[in-house]
Each structure stands twice: as structure tokens, then as C-alpha cells.
Scaffold this motif. Structure first.
Motif, PDB file in Angstrom:
ATOM      1  N   LEU A   1       0.827  -1.205   0.000  1.00 31.31           N
ATOM      2  CA  LEU A   1       0.000   0.000   0.000  1.00 31.31           C
ATOM      3  C   LEU A   1       0.860   1.253   0.000  1.00 31.31           C
ATOM      4  CD1 LEU A   1      -2.839  -1.096   2.426  1.00 31.31           C
ATOM      5  CD2 LEU A   1      -3.080  -0.521   0.014  1.00 31.31           C
ATOM      6  N   GLU A   2       2.002   1.221   0.675  1.00 25.86           N
ATOM      7  CA  GLU A   2       2.884   2.378   0.691  1.00 25.86           C
ATOM      8  C   GLU A   2       3.376   2.701  -0.717  1.00 25.86           C
ATOM      9  OE1 GLU A   2       5.837   1.256   3.499  1.00 25.86           O
ATOM     10  OE2 GLU A   2       4.719   2.045   5.224  1.00 25.86           O
ATOM     11  N   ARG A   3       3.578   1.667  -1.512  1.00 30.34           N
ATOM     12  CA  ARG A   3       4.063   1.882  -2.870  1.00 30.34           C
ATOM     13  C   ARG A   3       3.000   2.503  -3.766  1.00 30.34           C
ATOM     14  NH1 ARG A   3       8.088  -2.680  -5.219  1.00 30.34           N
ATOM     15  NH2 ARG A   3       9.506  -2.850  -3.464  1.00 30.34           N
ATOM     16  N   VAL A   4       1.752   2.172  -3.521  1.00 28.93           N
ATOM     17  CA  VAL A   4       0.692   2.605  -4.439  1.00 28.93           C
ATOM     18  C   VAL A   4      -0.243   3.612  -3.807  1.00 28.93           C
ATOM     19  CG1 VAL A   4       0.759   0.411  -5.676  1.00 28.93           C
ATOM     20  CG2 VAL A   4      -0.846   0.712  -3.787  1.00 28.93           C
ATOM     21  N   ALA A   5       0.070   4.091  -2.608  1.00 27.23           N
ATOM     22  CA  ALA A   5      -0.853   4.970  -1.879  1.00 27.23           C
ATOM     23  C   ALA A   5      -1.230   6.202  -2.684  1.00 27.23           C
ATOM     24  CB  ALA A   5      -0.233   5.379  -0.541  1.00 27.23           C
ATOM     25  N   GLY A   6      -0.259   6.748  -3.447  1.00 26.73           N
ATOM     26  CA  GLY A   6      -0.553   7.946  -4.220  1.00 26.73           C
ATOM     27  C   GLY A   6      -1.550   7.713  -5.329  1.00 26.73           C
ATOM     28  N   ASP A   7      -1.742   6.462  -5.717  1.00 27.73           N
ATOM     29  CA  ASP A   7      -2.666   6.148  -6.807  1.00 27.73           C
ATOM     30  C   ASP A   7      -4.062   5.771  -6.309  1.00 27.73           C
ATOM     31  OD1 ASP A   7      -0.578   6.459  -8.647  1.00 27.73           O
ATOM     32  OD2 ASP A   7       0.067   4.393  -8.307  1.00 27.73           O
ATOM     33  N   LEU A   8      -4.211   5.698  -4.980  1.00 33.74           N
ATOM     34  CA  LEU A   8      -5.487   5.280  -4.415  1.00 33.74           C
ATOM     35  C   LEU A   8      -6.299   6.501  -4.011  1.00 33.74           C
ATOM     36  CD1 LEU A   8      -4.129   2.383  -2.206  1.00 33.74           C
ATOM     37  CD2 LEU A   8      -5.480   2.156  -4.284  1.00 33.74           C
ATOM     38  N   GLN A   9      -7.354   6.753  -4.695  1.00 29.54           N
ATOM     39  CA  GLN A   9      -8.204   7.901  -4.411  1.00 29.54           C
ATOM     40  C   GLN A   9      -9.658   7.462  -4.356  1.00 29.54           C
ATOM     41  OE1 GLN A   9      -6.924  10.836  -3.700  1.00 29.54           O
ATOM     42  NE2 GLN A   9      -4.827  10.231  -4.195  1.00 29.54           N
ATOM     43  N   ASP A  10     -10.424   8.124  -3.496  1.00 26.60           N
ATOM     44  CA  ASP A  10     -11.870   7.924  -3.423  1.00 26.60           C
ATOM     45  C   ASP A  10     -12.265   6.492  -3.131  1.00 26.60           C
ATOM     46  OD1 ASP A  10     -12.170  10.614  -4.109  1.00 26.60           O
ATOM     47  OD2 ASP A  10     -12.062  10.133  -6.241  1.00 26.60           O
ATOM     48  N   SER A  11     -11.398   5.719  -2.480  1.00 27.81           N
ATOM     49  CA  SER A  11     -11.759   4.358  -2.120  1.00 27.81           C
ATOM     50  C   SER A  11     -12.772   4.354  -0.985  1.00 27.81           C
ATOM     51  CB  SER A  11     -10.495   3.577  -1.713  1.00 27.81           C
ATOM     52  OG  SER A  11      -9.614   3.485  -2.795  1.00 27.81           O
ATOM     53  N   VAL A  12     -12.619   5.325  -0.077  1.00 31.46           N
ATOM     54  CA  VAL A  12     -13.538   5.503   1.038  1.00 31.46           C
ATOM     55  C   VAL A  12     -13.797   6.996   1.175  1.00 31.46           C
ATOM     56  CG1 VAL A  12     -13.802   5.295   3.548  1.00 31.46           C
ATOM     57  CG2 VAL A  12     -12.753   3.448   2.265  1.00 31.46           C
ATOM     58  N   ASP A  13     -14.999   7.361   1.543  1.00 29.49           N
ATOM     59  CA  ASP A  13     -15.341   8.768   1.729  1.00 29.49           C
ATOM     60  C   ASP A  13     -14.656   9.284   2.990  1.00 29.49           C
ATOM     61  OD1 ASP A  13     -16.389  11.271   1.853  1.00 29.49           O
ATOM     62  OD2 ASP A  13     -18.456  10.640   2.266  1.00 29.49           O
ATOM     63  N   THR A  14     -13.485   9.905   2.817  1.00 31.27           N
ATOM     64  CA  THR A  14     -12.727  10.332   3.991  1.00 31.27           C
ATOM     65  C   THR A  14     -13.379  11.505   4.705  1.00 31.27           C
ATOM     66  OG1 THR A  14     -11.320  11.667   2.533  1.00 31.27           O
ATOM     67  CG2 THR A  14     -10.518   9.483   3.137  1.00 31.27           C
ATOM     68  N   ALA A  15     -14.317  12.202   4.068  1.00 33.20           N
ATOM     69  CA  ALA A  15     -15.045  13.253   4.767  1.00 33.20           C
ATOM     70  C   ALA A  15     -15.826  12.659   5.932  1.00 33.20           C
ATOM     71  CB  ALA A  15     -15.992  13.971   3.801  1.00 33.20           C
ATOM     72  N   ALA A  16     -16.123  11.362   5.825  1.00 33.62           N
ATOM     73  CA  ALA A  16     -16.865  10.690   6.886  1.00 33.62           C
ATOM     74  C   ALA A  16     -16.027  10.515   8.146  1.00 33.62           C
ATOM     75  CB  ALA A  16     -17.361   9.331   6.399  1.00 33.62           C
ATOM     76  N   LEU A  17     -14.713  10.796   8.046  1.00 30.97           N
ATOM     77  CA  LEU A  17     -13.869  10.686   9.236  1.00 30.97           C
ATOM     78  C   LEU A  17     -14.321  11.645  10.330  1.00 30.97           C
ATOM     79  CD1 LEU A  17     -10.267  10.357   7.733  1.00 30.97           C
ATOM     80  CD2 LEU A  17     -11.693   8.565   8.701  1.00 30.97           C
ATOM     81  N   ASP A  18     -15.050  12.670   9.939  1.00 32.07           N
ATOM     82  CA  ASP A  18     -15.551  13.627  10.924  1.00 32.07           C
ATOM     83  C   ASP A  18     -16.468  12.958  11.941  1.00 32.07           C
ATOM     84  OD1 ASP A  18     -14.149  15.598   9.636  1.00 32.07           O
ATOM     85  OD2 ASP A  18     -15.869  16.318   8.476  1.00 32.07           O
ATOM     86  N   VAL A  19     -17.066  11.839  11.565  1.00 35.80           N
ATOM     87  CA  VAL A  19     -18.004  11.181  12.479  1.00 35.80           C
ATOM     88  C   VAL A  19     -17.290  10.266  13.460  1.00 35.80           C
ATOM     89  CG1 VAL A  19     -19.777  11.244  10.686  1.00 35.80           C
ATOM     90  CG2 VAL A  19     -18.418   9.161  11.011  1.00 35.80           C
ATOM     91  N   LEU A  20     -15.981  10.087  13.287  1.00 32.13           N
ATOM     92  CA  LEU A  20     -15.237   9.208  14.181  1.00 32.13           C
ATOM     93  C   LEU A  20     -14.874   9.926  15.473  1.00 32.13           C
ATOM     94  CD1 LEU A  20     -12.719   7.447  11.757  1.00 32.13           C
ATOM     95  CD2 LEU A  20     -15.020   6.728  12.405  1.00 32.13           C
ATOM     96  N   THR A  21     -14.912   9.200  16.557  1.00 31.82           N
ATOM     97  CA  THR A  21     -14.455   9.742  17.831  1.00 31.82           C
ATOM     98  C   THR A  21     -12.928   9.785  17.840  1.00 31.82           C
ATOM     99  OG1 THR A  21     -14.295   7.588  18.919  1.00 31.82           O
ATOM    100  CG2 THR A  21     -16.446   8.675  18.964  1.00 31.82           C
ATOM    101  N   GLU A  22     -12.364  10.463  18.819  1.00 33.46           N
ATOM    102  CA  GLU A  22     -10.915  10.537  18.911  1.00 33.46           C
ATOM    103  C   GLU A  22     -10.312   9.148  19.081  1.00 33.46           C
ATOM    104  OE1 GLU A  22      -7.333  12.191  18.567  1.00 33.46           O
ATOM    105  OE2 GLU A  22      -9.261  13.254  18.382  1.00 33.46           O
TER     106      GLU A  22
END
Length: 221
Positions: free
Chosen positions: A136-157
Motif C-alpha cells: 500500500l505504501e508503494r501505491v498509496a498515491g494512486d489510491l483515491q476515493d476508495s472511502v469517503d474520507t469526509a466521513a472521518l468527521d463522524v469518528l471519535t478521537e
């Protein structure tokens, strides 16, 4: 009993895997396939817990077969493990997008192969965390929109802390030890995070952790 299907175009490799896995009391090999098309047919018919899927096969490669398997609601309980090498970064990216649950290199030690199948069948952790993380470290830059990261706002600390550790390839047990939690609490946190982010599995959680900056990819040489 863990059921496993083997898809590889080399008969010797299939025979080796079958011999190794059949010796385990809790693992049953339900069938073999030598092509992508046959792999889909086999998995559709047997709905195994785990599929060992080679990438390069005739008549529909392993990636196309993985896409079809993951897209079938009737096979929601089937986890595809891609057999790969570190040199196939483009294939790894496609495999992640296709819905693969993990990766194995073909020269994996037998004891690690067996352990990995049990782990991924349980859905408890990424398969071979260190290997998957490096891929994943090798290809991380090519991975986009796999998960809605805006939803991270709903996560607790606490859930963000857990997600960061998942992104590092930690198992539930390792997360529990790191954060002084019980194993059950750790597993519950991971399940809730998956639900909140709409992630299919822990591979997608790793991607979300990278995309959100909770884990930094290693610098490429």
C-alpha cells in the motif's frame, strides 16, 4: 471448518497448496481452477471462505475474476487473497480496487500461509499486515476515493487512534495492547469504524487512514 478455493494456472502450485492445506484439520480445499473464468464458476458454486487467486491466468485474469466475485452479493462472505510479488504495483492497485482482502507472495513460508488463511477467514485482520502495508505504501498515491474520507468527521478521537493503528497494519490484538483495551473492545471499535466509513474490509480502512493522513507512506527511493 475453513473452506478454500485455489485459482492458479500452474498445476504444480495448485497441487502444492492443496497438499499443504489438506493436512490441516480445520481447512478444506473445495476445488481448483486454472483460469479466471473457471475461478468465478468455482467460487460461485462453492462459496468458499477464502480464495487464493493468482493474478496472471488465461481466459480472464485473477483481477477480473476478483471483481466479479466481490460484486456478487451472494459471495459477501468470501475473501479473495491475491497471490503476488512486490514488483507488480499496478496489479496491486487494481487488486485493491477490485476488492481483494489481502496479498501473499508465492514464496511465503507454509506456516505463514496457513496462519494467513485462518486470519483472513476470520475477518479479524489484514492478511500479512507487513506485506500489505508495504504494498500500500508503494501505491498509496494512486489510491483515491476508495472511502469517503469526509466521513472521518463522524469518528471519535479513540476511533481515529484505532484507525491509525489499523493503517499501520496492526491486528486487533496488537491494537488492544497498544491502547490498553480488551481484545473485544478493540474488535468492536474496528467494526464501528467500518460501519461509519462504509468500508468493505480492513484493506479499505488502511486506504482511508492513508488518505486522511493518519498514516504517512514511506518515501519512495
Amino acid at each position: 471448518m475453513i473452506t478454500v478455493a485455489i485459482a492458479d494456472d500452474q498445476q504444480l502450485i495448485r497441487a502444492g497448496f492443496r497438499s499443504l492445506l489438506s493436512a490441516e484439520p480445520d481447512i478444506t480445499v473445495v476445488g481448483e481452477a486454472a483460469t479466471g473464468t473457471d475461478a468465478v464458476a468455482l467460487v460461485t458454486r462453492t462459496a468458499p471462505d477464502v480464495v487464493l487467486m493468482d493474478i496472471r491466468m488465461p481466459d480472464g485474469d485473477g483481477l477480473a475474476a476478483t471483481e466479479q466475485i466481490v460484486a456478487d452479493p451472494a459471495l459477501a462472505g468470501t475473501h479473495v487473497v491475491i497471490l503476488t510479488t512486490f514488483e507488480l504495483d499496478d496489479y496491486v492497485t487494481r487488486a485493491i480496487r477490485a476488492g481483494a482482502s489481502g496479498f501473499l507472495v508465492k514464496d511465503t513460508e507454509p506456516v505463514e500461509l496457513i496462519r494467513a488463511i485462518r486470519v483472513v477467514a476470520a475477518g479479524d485482520a489484514l492478511l500479512s499486515p507487513s506485506i500489505t502495508r508495504r504494498l500500500l505504501e508503494r501505491v498509496a498515491g494512486d489510491l483515491q476515493d476508495s472511502v469517503d474520507t469526509a466521513a472521518l468527521d463522524v469518528l471519535t478521537e479513540r476511533e481515529r487512534e484505532v484507525l491509525a493503528l489499523v493503517g499501520q497494519g496492526r491486528t486487533n490484538a496488537e491494537i488492544a495492547e497498544e491502547l490498553f483495551l480488551s481484545p473485544l473492545t478493540s474488535k468492536t471499535h474496528v467494526s464501528r469504524i467500518m460501519t461509519k466509513l462504509g468500508a468493505r474490509d480492513r484493506v479499505q480502512l488502511v486506504i482511508a487512514a492513508y488518505d486522511a493522513g493518519l498514516v504517512k507512506p514511506a518515501h519512495r527511493e
